[in-house]
Write an enzyme that holds these catalytic residues in place. Structure first.
Site, PDB file in Angstrom:
ATOM      1  N   ASN A 203       0.806  -1.019  -0.029  1.00 39.51           N
ATOM      2  CA  ASN A 203       0.115   0.084  -0.147  1.00 39.51           C
ATOM      3  C   ASN A 203       0.723   1.210  -0.004  1.00 39.51           C
ATOM      4  OD1 ASN A 203      -2.793   1.004   0.262  1.00 39.51           O
ATOM      5  ND2 ASN A 203      -2.035   1.842   2.406  1.00 39.51           N
ATOM      6  N   HIS A 240      -4.927   9.848  -2.204  1.00 37.58           N
ATOM      7  CA  HIS A 240      -5.095  10.987  -1.539  1.00 37.58           C
ATOM      8  C   HIS A 240      -4.803  12.221  -2.538  1.00 37.58           C
ATOM      9  CE1 HIS A 240      -5.370   9.291   2.487  1.00 37.58           C
ATOM     10  NE2 HIS A 240      -4.376   8.614   2.210  1.00 37.58           N
ATOM     11  N   GLU A 269      -7.499   4.527   0.356  1.00 40.74           N
ATOM     12  CA  GLU A 269      -7.832   5.793   1.196  1.00 40.74           C
ATOM     13  C   GLU A 269      -8.312   6.906   0.560  1.00 40.74           C
ATOM     14  OE1 GLU A 269      -4.079   6.410   3.426  1.00 40.74           O
ATOM     15  OE2 GLU A 269      -3.625   4.191   3.650  1.00 40.74           O
TER      16      GLU A 269
HETATM   17  O1  G2I Z   1      -1.877  10.380   6.609  1.00 41.68           O
HETATM   18  C1  G2I Z   1      -3.104   9.824   6.011  1.00 41.68           C
HETATM   19  C2  G2I Z   1      -2.698   8.387   5.774  1.00 41.68           C
HETATM   20  C3  G2I Z   1      -1.677   8.116   4.958  1.00 41.68           C
HETATM   21  N1  G2I Z   1      -1.570   6.813   4.492  1.00 41.68           N
HETATM   22  C4  G2I Z   1      -1.447   5.942   5.872  1.00 41.68           C
HETATM   23  C5  G2I Z   1      -2.624   6.114   6.687  1.00 41.68           C
HETATM   24  O2  G2I Z   1      -2.485   5.400   7.994  1.00 41.68           O
HETATM   25  C6  G2I Z   1      -2.758   7.560   7.239  1.00 41.68           C
HETATM   26  O3  G2I Z   1      -3.672   7.996   8.064  1.00 41.68           O
HETATM   27  C7  G2I Z   1      -3.397   8.867   9.042  1.00 41.68           C
HETATM   28  C8  G2I Z   1      -4.546   8.915   9.978  1.00 41.68           C
HETATM   29  O4  G2I Z   1      -5.756   9.446   9.101  1.00 41.68           O
HETATM   30  C9  G2I Z   1      -4.367  10.032  11.200  1.00 41.68           C
HETATM   31  O5  G2I Z   1      -5.494   9.811  11.921  1.00 41.68           O
HETATM   32  O6  G2I Z   1      -2.301   8.328   9.945  1.00 41.68           O
HETATM   33  C10 G2I Z   1      -1.992   9.131  10.859  1.00 41.68           C
HETATM   34  C11 G2I Z   1      -0.708   8.879  11.604  1.00 41.68           C
HETATM   35  O7  G2I Z   1       0.191   8.763  10.568  1.00 41.68           O
HETATM   36  C12 G2I Z   1      -3.111   9.543  11.840  1.00 41.68           C
HETATM   37  O8  G2I Z   1      -2.947  10.535  12.832  1.00 41.68           O
HETATM   38  C13 G2I Z   1      -2.649  10.393  13.953  1.00 41.68           C
HETATM   39  C14 G2I Z   1      -1.867  11.363  14.544  1.00 41.68           C
HETATM   40  O9  G2I Z   1      -0.583  11.505  14.166  1.00 41.68           O
HETATM   41  C15 G2I Z   1      -2.040  11.188  16.003  1.00 41.68           C
HETATM   42  O10 G2I Z   1      -1.455  12.185  16.728  1.00 41.68           O
HETATM   43  C16 G2I Z   1      -3.451  11.025  16.410  1.00 41.68           C
HETATM   44  O11 G2I Z   1      -3.370  10.478  18.140  1.00 41.68           O
HETATM   45  O12 G2I Z   1      -4.062  10.178  14.695  1.00 41.68           O
HETATM   46  C17 G2I Z   1      -4.037   9.685  15.735  1.00 41.68           C
HETATM   47  C18 G2I Z   1      -5.346   9.402  16.488  1.00 41.68           C
HETATM   48  O13 G2I Z   1      -6.314  10.485  16.013  1.00 41.68           O
END
Ligand code: G2I
Length: 443
Positions: A203, A240, A269
């Site tokens: 991915n 994205h 995603e």
């Molecule tokens: O960044 C967008 C996505 C890119 N591809 C891989 C996915 O796994 C990624 O998802 C995002 C989430 O949507 C976010 O929600 O991944 C982030 C982390 O790399 C997520 O962010 C995290 C924050 O960094 C944390 O501080 C927070 O505690 O979300 C956590 C929960 O809200």
């Protein structure tokens, strides 16, 4: 006998029609057969429609109502990542991830697992590890988590985001990469052993544009894995999109080229920043691209309402903050139901056809590039050549590479092709010309 059977069933049909008429039942027009939710409309073509879910929102009734109504595939947005599932070495924590899986399974939804190995969202103890100890810890993590969910996961993102951005086409530097270039295939083999029933995916993001170095690099890795029997079943394109990174005109080409390697393709995603008809059109285009590729098996959006998104300010999802359906929703639903128009990007561009004169040790290929409904100014044709085949000469094009994935670009005098017109180039090679299926990208 056959005639009797046929007329017999005709008679039965007529009788049924008469019965309906006599009962004064008014049949709804065929258009009403169109499904009214994303999951049901995707299912009409054997695909799924999924969303990322946060365990913390499973108590939000607006959120859960939309989830249960619209989606038939679920991805844990953060709850299955390495930091969430193994906060301390050898100590696994599945509470939030299990909540999501249980919610899905109880309602007949399937689950995409995300993600077993990633350079980000590693627990602190792992971030400071290197070398063989890290390799061992990573493989143990893959084995333990995939075993915990064995039988419950439709597809695992086994490895996430392992390639560098930009033009290098190289692997991304990370502590995992520094354990040796074979870390990805080692993770896939461990995942297969732990859960043989799950599809195993690679991915990544910025792998949507066929001409990007990162896309090409992932393509070559998957091609290599297939050639060497490394267990890989699917490629996830995160997709994205925003103004700086719009849906590329060759998106469908990218999906098709990965699929042609013998793997499923999943849009894992999806979110597209914007609003109104521009956003709706882009969502429709992505949906139609997937529908046009037989092995594009499903689409997952990265959240439900705009306010649930990691890019909330870009309002990139299908429902507004109050849970209302946006124009983008209708565009996706219409596309899934077979409606909508073909956007210009898909009829623009170029197509390519090759004819081959082969003998037992080599061949000459004549390649015809044809512009679509608009003139093109430049073209690039890519062939994935069989192992052992080498290109020894080219005419009327500029070539890069001579084996494996080889590209030919227009030369100074044949880049401009009027709408519907063609140009030809050729090459000769040694070895097999079996199964050549070139792709074309233009600008
Ligand atoms: O960044 C967008 C996505 C890119 N591809 C891989 C996915 O796994 C990624 O998802 C995002 C989430 O949507 C976010 O929600 O991944 C982030 C982390 O790399 C997520 O962010 C995290 C924050 O960094 C944390 O501080 C927070 O505690 O979300 C956590 C929960 O809200």
């Amino acid at each position: 006998m056959t005639l009797t059977t046929t007329s017999g069933s005709r008679a039965a049909l007529v009788a049924a029609a008469v019965a309906i008429t006599a009962g004064a039942v008014v049949l709804a027009p065929a258009a009403a057969d169109a499904a009214t939710t994303l999951g049901a409309s995707a299912a009409q073509s054997g695909r799924y429609f999924g969303t990322a879910v946060s365990a913390g929102k499973l108590s939000d009734s607006t959120y859960v109502n939309i989830l249960n109504r619209e989606f038939d595939m679920v991805t844990a947005e953060n709850e299955m990542k390495m930091d969430a599932t193994e906060p301390n070495p050898g100590q696994f924590s599945y509470g939030n991830a299990d909540r999501i899986v249980n919610h899905a399974v109880a309602r007949g939804m399937r689950v995409r697992g995300h993600a077993l190995a990633w350079h980000q969202q590693q627990p602190g103890w792992m971030q400071s590890m290197e070398g063989s100890a890290l390799r061992q810890a990573m493989l143990n993590h893959v084995t333990q988590v995939a075993t915990h969910y064995r039988g419950k996961i439709y597809a695992w993102d086994v490895v996430n985001e392992a390639f560098a951005d930009g033009s290098s086409g190289a692997r991304r530097d990370s502590n995992l990469q520094r354990t040796g270039n074979d870390w990805i295939e080692a993770a896939f083999r461990a995942a297969r052993a732990a859960d043989p029933g799950a599809k195993l995916c690679y991915n990544d993001y910025n792998t949507d544009d066929w001409s990007h170095a990162k896309t090409q690099a992932v393509y070559r890795m998957v091609q290599d894995f297939k050639a060497r029997g490394v267990p890989i079943d699917c490629v996830g394109l995160q997709s994205h999109f925003n103004a700086a990174s719009p849906v590329p005109g060759n998106y469908q080409t990218t999906l098709q080229n990965f699929a042609d390697l013998g793997v499923d393709v999943q849009i894992t995603e999806l979110d597209i920043e914007g609003s109104g008809s521009a956003q709706a059109d882009a969502f429709g285009r992505v949906t139609r691209a997937c529908l046009a590729v037989t092995r594009c098996t499903g689409i997952t959006v990265w959240g439900i309402r705009d306010t649930d998104s990691w890019r909330a300010s870009g309002t990139p999802l299908l429902f507004d903050g109050s849970g209302n359906k946006k124009a983008a929703y209708t565009s996706v639903l219409d596309a899934l139901n077979g409606g909508g128009t073909t956007p210009p990007d898909e009829s623009d561009g170029c197509t390519v056809a090759a004819s081959v004169n082969a003998w037992n040790t080599g061949f000459v290929a004549t390649v015809r590039v044809t512009a679509g409904s608009a003139a093109i100014n430049a073209w690039t044709v890519t062939f994935a050549l069989p192992t052992g085949t080498t290109v020894t000469g080219t005419w009327n094009a500029e070539r890069s590479g001579d084996s494996g994935t080889v590209q030919w670009k227009n030369t100074t005098y044949n880049g401009n092709v009027a709408a519907g017109q063609s140009v030809e180039f050729g090459f000769q090679g040694t070895g097999s010309s079996a199964g050549l299926s070139p792709t074309c990208v233009s600008s």
